[in-house]
Scaffold this motif. Structure first.
Motif, PDB file in Angstrom:
ATOM      1  N   MET A  92      22.487 -12.156   5.826  1.00 56.69           N
ATOM      2  CA  MET A  92      22.185 -10.864   5.233  1.00 56.69           C
ATOM      3  C   MET A  92      21.545 -11.214   3.919  1.00 56.69           C
ATOM      4  SD  MET A  92      24.381  -7.740   4.277  1.00 56.69           S
ATOM      5  CE  MET A  92      24.919  -7.611   6.384  1.00 56.69           C
ATOM      6  N   ARG A  93      20.339 -10.671   3.749  1.00 55.20           N
ATOM      7  CA  ARG A  93      19.500 -10.782   2.394  1.00 55.20           C
ATOM      8  C   ARG A  93      20.141 -10.071   1.267  1.00 55.20           C
ATOM      9  NH1 ARG A  93      13.338 -10.368   3.817  1.00 55.20           N
ATOM     10  NH2 ARG A  93      13.250 -10.090   1.573  1.00 55.20           N
ATOM     11  N   LEU A  94      19.899 -10.344   0.171  1.00 51.94           N
ATOM     12  CA  LEU A  94      20.495  -9.693  -1.218  1.00 51.94           C
ATOM     13  C   LEU A  94      19.696  -8.503  -1.271  1.00 51.94           C
ATOM     14  CD1 LEU A  94      22.453 -10.552  -3.310  1.00 51.94           C
ATOM     15  CD2 LEU A  94      20.467 -11.301  -4.594  1.00 51.94           C
ATOM     16  N   ASN A  95      18.320  -8.597  -1.114  1.00 50.95           N
ATOM     17  CA  ASN A  95      17.529  -7.255  -1.144  1.00 50.95           C
ATOM     18  C   ASN A  95      16.390  -7.299  -0.373  1.00 50.95           C
ATOM     19  OD1 ASN A  95      16.819  -4.882  -2.815  1.00 50.95           O
ATOM     20  ND2 ASN A  95      14.969  -6.031  -3.118  1.00 50.95           N
ATOM     21  N   ILE A  96      15.996  -6.243   0.413  1.00 48.45           N
ATOM     22  CA  ILE A  96      14.589  -6.130   1.362  1.00 48.45           C
ATOM     23  C   ILE A  96      13.987  -4.774   0.397  1.00 48.45           C
ATOM     24  CG2 ILE A  96      13.768  -5.768   3.336  1.00 48.45           C
ATOM     25  CD1 ILE A  96      16.266  -7.097   4.605  1.00 48.45           C
ATOM     26  N   PRO A  97      12.998  -5.044  -0.015  1.00 46.76           N
ATOM     27  CA  PRO A  97      12.138  -4.034  -0.386  1.00 46.76           C
ATOM     28  C   PRO A  97      11.865  -2.947   0.523  1.00 46.76           C
ATOM     29  CG  PRO A  97      11.040  -6.126  -1.224  1.00 46.76           C
ATOM     30  CD  PRO A  97      12.156  -6.183  -0.086  1.00 46.76           C
ATOM     31  N   LEU A  98      11.804  -1.584   0.598  1.00 46.16           N
ATOM     32  CA  LEU A  98      11.565  -0.448   1.423  1.00 46.16           C
ATOM     33  C   LEU A  98      10.058  -0.296   1.354  1.00 46.16           C
ATOM     34  CD1 LEU A  98      12.980   1.346   3.255  1.00 46.16           C
ATOM     35  CD2 LEU A  98      13.134   2.990   1.451  1.00 46.16           C
ATOM     36  N   THR A  99       9.585  -1.045   2.576  1.00 46.76           N
ATOM     37  CA  THR A  99       7.994  -0.986   2.401  1.00 46.76           C
ATOM     38  C   THR A  99       7.649  -0.633   3.920  1.00 46.76           C
ATOM     39  OG1 THR A  99       7.814  -3.265   2.659  1.00 46.76           O
ATOM     40  CG2 THR A  99       7.409  -2.470   0.622  1.00 46.76           C
ATOM     41  N   GLY A 100       6.398  -0.160   4.053  1.00 45.51           N
ATOM     42  CA  GLY A 100       5.901  -0.107   5.632  1.00 45.51           C
ATOM     43  C   GLY A 100       4.596   0.178   5.534  1.00 45.51           C
ATOM     44  N   GLU A 101       3.997   0.935   6.572  1.00 46.46           N
ATOM     45  CA  GLU A 101       2.583   1.010   6.804  1.00 46.46           C
ATOM     46  C   GLU A 101       1.949   1.953   5.776  1.00 46.46           C
ATOM     47  OE1 GLU A 101      -0.668   0.686   9.056  1.00 46.46           O
ATOM     48  OE2 GLU A 101       1.391  -0.036   9.311  1.00 46.46           O
ATOM     49  N   PRO A 102       2.623   3.021   4.956  1.00 45.62           N
ATOM     50  CA  PRO A 102       1.835   3.437   3.596  1.00 45.62           C
ATOM     51  C   PRO A 102       1.426   2.360   2.674  1.00 45.62           C
ATOM     52  CG  PRO A 102       3.791   4.761   4.254  1.00 45.62           C
ATOM     53  CD  PRO A 102       3.844   3.317   5.055  1.00 45.62           C
ATOM     54  N   GLU A 103       2.098   1.357   2.470  1.00 47.03           N
ATOM     55  CA  GLU A 103       1.766   0.393   1.607  1.00 47.03           C
ATOM     56  C   GLU A 103       0.536  -0.541   2.158  1.00 47.03           C
ATOM     57  OE1 GLU A 103       5.734   1.698   0.297  1.00 47.03           O
ATOM     58  OE2 GLU A 103       4.882   1.019   2.206  1.00 47.03           O
ATOM     59  N   VAL A 104       0.675  -0.955   3.425  1.00 51.77           N
ATOM     60  CA  VAL A 104      -0.386  -1.566   4.041  1.00 51.77           C
ATOM     61  C   VAL A 104      -1.728  -0.856   4.241  1.00 51.77           C
ATOM     62  CG1 VAL A 104      -1.077  -2.534   6.302  1.00 51.77           C
ATOM     63  CG2 VAL A 104       1.293  -2.738   5.772  1.00 51.77           C
ATOM     64  N   GLU A 105      -1.525   0.369   4.312  1.00 55.40           N
ATOM     65  CA  GLU A 105      -2.736   1.274   4.315  1.00 55.40           C
ATOM     66  C   GLU A 105      -3.473   1.329   2.828  1.00 55.40           C
ATOM     67  OE1 GLU A 105      -5.094   2.388   6.942  1.00 55.40           O
ATOM     68  OE2 GLU A 105      -3.594   1.290   8.063  1.00 55.40           O
ATOM     69  N   ALA A 106      -2.659   1.410   1.851  1.00 54.32           N
ATOM     70  CA  ALA A 106      -3.074   1.609   0.497  1.00 54.32           C
ATOM     71  C   ALA A 106      -3.760   0.247   0.287  1.00 54.32           C
ATOM     72  CB  ALA A 106      -1.871   1.948  -0.350  1.00 54.32           C
ATOM     73  N   VAL A 107      -3.266  -0.676   0.633  1.00 56.13           N
ATOM     74  CA  VAL A 107      -3.846  -2.021   0.270  1.00 56.13           C
ATOM     75  C   VAL A 107      -5.211  -2.135   0.984  1.00 56.13           C
ATOM     76  CG1 VAL A 107      -3.646  -4.305   0.337  1.00 56.13           C
ATOM     77  CG2 VAL A 107      -1.814  -3.157  -0.515  1.00 56.13           C
ATOM     78  N   ARG A 108      -5.320  -1.730   2.260  1.00 52.86           N
ATOM     79  CA  ARG A 108      -6.507  -2.202   2.784  1.00 52.86           C
ATOM     80  C   ARG A 108      -7.672  -1.005   2.466  1.00 52.86           C
ATOM     81  NH1 ARG A 108      -4.543  -0.670   7.454  1.00 52.86           N
ATOM     82  NH2 ARG A 108      -4.370  -2.915   8.611  1.00 52.86           N
ATOM     83  N   GLU A 109      -7.217   0.272   2.059  1.00 47.33           N
ATOM     84  CA  GLU A 109      -8.119   1.136   1.315  1.00 47.33           C
ATOM     85  C   GLU A 109      -8.869   0.419   0.143  1.00 47.33           C
ATOM     86  OE1 GLU A 109      -8.273   5.311  -1.072  1.00 47.33           O
ATOM     87  OE2 GLU A 109      -6.548   4.984   0.347  1.00 47.33           O
ATOM     88  N   VAL A 110      -8.045  -0.202  -0.571  1.00 54.85           N
ATOM     89  CA  VAL A 110      -8.698  -0.824  -1.882  1.00 54.85           C
ATOM     90  C   VAL A 110      -9.453  -1.967  -1.618  1.00 54.85           C
ATOM     91  CG1 VAL A 110      -8.148  -2.080  -4.027  1.00 54.85           C
ATOM     92  CG2 VAL A 110      -6.781  -0.021  -3.515  1.00 54.85           C
ATOM     93  N   ILE A 111      -9.320  -2.864  -0.573  1.00 49.52           N
ATOM     94  CA  ILE A 111      -9.834  -4.025  -0.385  1.00 49.52           C
ATOM     95  C   ILE A 111     -11.169  -3.523   0.479  1.00 49.52           C
ATOM     96  CG2 ILE A 111      -9.847  -6.153   1.343  1.00 49.52           C
ATOM     97  CD1 ILE A 111      -7.252  -6.267   1.151  1.00 49.52           C
ATOM     98  N   GLU A 112     -11.187  -2.444   1.250  1.00 48.72           N
ATOM     99  CA  GLU A 112     -12.358  -2.118   1.735  1.00 48.72           C
ATOM    100  C   GLU A 112     -13.258  -1.290   0.512  1.00 48.72           C
ATOM    101  OE1 GLU A 112     -11.272   0.656   5.088  1.00 48.72           O
ATOM    102  OE2 GLU A 112     -10.681  -1.221   6.407  1.00 48.72           O
ATOM    103  N   SER A 113     -12.927  -0.912  -0.251  1.00 50.75           N
ATOM    104  CA  SER A 113     -13.627  -0.388  -1.227  1.00 50.75           C
ATOM    105  C   SER A 113     -14.337  -1.341  -2.100  1.00 50.75           C
ATOM    106  CB  SER A 113     -12.836   0.588  -2.218  1.00 50.75           C
ATOM    107  OG  SER A 113     -12.107  -0.405  -3.199  1.00 50.75           O
ATOM    108  N   GLY A 114     -14.093  -2.508  -2.097  1.00 53.49           N
ATOM    109  CA  GLY A 114     -14.759  -3.495  -2.999  1.00 53.49           C
ATOM    110  C   GLY A 114     -14.443  -3.527  -4.430  1.00 53.49           C
ATOM    111  N   TYR A 115     -13.692  -2.694  -4.757  1.00 55.18           N
ATOM    112  CA  TYR A 115     -13.247  -2.438  -6.389  1.00 55.18           C
ATOM    113  C   TYR A 115     -11.740  -2.761  -6.345  1.00 55.18           C
ATOM    114  CZ  TYR A 115     -13.284  -1.328 -11.312  1.00 55.18           C
ATOM    115  OH  TYR A 115     -13.263  -1.289 -12.517  1.00 55.18           O
ATOM    116  N   LEU A 116     -11.395  -4.204  -6.548  1.00 54.38           N
ATOM    117  CA  LEU A 116     -10.136  -4.811  -6.772  1.00 54.38           C
ATOM    118  C   LEU A 116      -9.346  -4.778  -8.171  1.00 54.38           C
ATOM    119  CD1 LEU A 116     -10.799  -7.673  -4.325  1.00 54.38           C
ATOM    120  CD2 LEU A 116     -10.353  -5.384  -3.835  1.00 54.38           C
ATOM    121  N   THR A 117      -9.986  -4.998  -8.982  1.00 51.67           N
ATOM    122  CA  THR A 117      -9.339  -5.068 -10.315  1.00 51.67           C
ATOM    123  C   THR A 117      -8.702  -3.777 -11.026  1.00 51.67           C
ATOM    124  OG1 THR A 117      -9.461  -6.136 -12.594  1.00 51.67           O
ATOM    125  CG2 THR A 117     -11.334  -4.977 -11.756  1.00 51.67           C
TER     126      THR A 117
END
Length: 370
Positions: free
Chosen positions: A1-26
């Motif tokens: 059993m790990r000490l901590n596991i961040p609560l993440t999922g599909e919303p975070e994945v989609e958010a990153v995909r949107e930024v990468i597809e925009s071409g504006y990363l900084t």
């Protein structure tokens, strides 16, 4: 059993995909939106996203005018990044002992740590529990000193109804994966001081001020910006922060109910008027119990645990440079050796809590036999 596991999922994945597809990363629109969301959540007038809480602390110290040779008062019990940020500015960390019940800087010891070279006070909200900010701010006001909150663990925590990070001159949050929300790596500086916020904004991006066609460099600044990739994750995390904080508090309550009667330890406290985030669930073991042996025993039960955090004066660099004796910081020294962090995150089930409690009870018994 790990000490901590961040609560993440599909919303975070989609958010990153949107930024990468925009071409504006900084640093751009997503970072601005992330800052706006944190401002709205905390009630801070200004928020500046940065590459980490450590760079945020350093940047805030620079913006506050801390100079090489100045002294900054900090608690002795914290992750070394607290002191490192002071040292990176060429200043001197002055370690103050803690109140053992809260693991926070003891305000009763603060006055005696201030000298004519002191230029700032930097309390830490240990494990997500706000320090006694009224007492700390009172001392600071008498000496005309700014208060920089190391609120790395405390986003979502409150003190008399006010958010951690908005209780002093400025505050800094961390978004490391072990913190309340995560951006993978990242941090945020908050302040209600307009002039300080403007200086932080300039120093964060190379000391530049953008004109109509190009930038003009008005200071020797830093590259402490946060990218839109990280900020997109942060925006998705902020959409669920109420659930995350409530989940951590629920899990802490359930774990406390299972171990509060176990011999050999003290469970975390939550003073009246504060709301603990329980970024970490830290118990204090009785003297005579080998905390490190407990960690080893817990590992055999597949339960990850660790120390609370560090008595910084016990670490080689600080020990060699500042030569602080254990008896100068007795409660910090004890906490370094006897504090134990147990697994805690919203995803834990009742069965998980039972496993942790049973493993802890067994580990304490095994350690007592040696």
């Amino acid at each position: 059993m790990r000490l901590n596991i961040p609560l993440t999922g599909e919303p975070e994945v989609e958010a990153v995909r949107e930024v990468i597809e925009s071409g504006y990363l900084t640093q751009g629109a997503k970072t601005a939106a992330f800052e706006s969301t944190v401002r709205a959540y905390t009630g801070a007038r200004h928020a500046a996203a940065v590459s980490s809480a450590t760079t945020g602390l350093h940047l805030a110290l620079v913006a506050l005018g801390v100079q090489p040779g100045d002294e900054v008062v900090i608690p002795g019990f914290s992750f070394p990044a607290t002191a490192n940020a002071v040292i990176q500015q060429g200043a001197i960390p002055v370690f103050v002992d803690i109140d053992e019940s809260s693991f926070n800087l003891d305000p009763a010891l603060l006055e005696s740590a201030i000298t004519e070279r002191t230029t700032a006070i930097m309390p830490v909200h240990a494990f997500g529990l706000c320090a006694d900010m009224d007492a700390i701010n009172g001392v600071a006001a008498r000496h005309g000193l700014p208060v920089l909150e190391d609120a790395a663990c405390a986003l979502g925590g409150t003190y008399d109804g006010r958010h951690a990070g908005t209780l002093g001159t400025a505050g800094v949050y961390s978004f490391h994966p072990r913190k309340i929300i995560t951006t993978a790596e990242g941090g945020m500086i908050t302040t209600n001081d307009d002039a300080l916020a403007e200086r932080i904004g300039v120093l964060r991006a190379h000391g530049a001020v953008r004109g109509e066609l190009f930038m003009e460099f008005v200071d020797a600044g830093f590259n402490y910006r946060l990218s839109d990739v990280h900020s997109a994750i942060g925006l998705a995390q902020m959409a669920r922060i109420d659930d995350i904080v409530a989940g951590r508090r629920r899990a802490a309550s359930e774990l406390t109910s299972r171990i509060s009667g176990v011999d050999g330890l003290r469970v975390p406290s939550e003073p009246a008027g504060t709301a603990h985030t329980f970024q970490s669930y830290v118990v204090m073991l009785d003297d005579g119990i080998d905390r490190d042996q407990v960690i080893r025993h817990m590992r055999t039960r597949d339960v990850e645990t660790t120390l609370g955090t560090y008595g910084m004066h016990l670490q080689p660099y600080f020990r060699e440079r500042f030569a602080i004796a254990d008896e100068d910081l007795p409660r910090t020294t004890r906490a370094h050796h006897q504090a134990l962090t147990l697994p805690l995150y919203p995803q834990l089930t009742g069965d998980d809590m039972d496993v942790i409690a049973d493993a802890l009870r067994w580990s304490l018994q095994e350690s007592a036999r040696r």
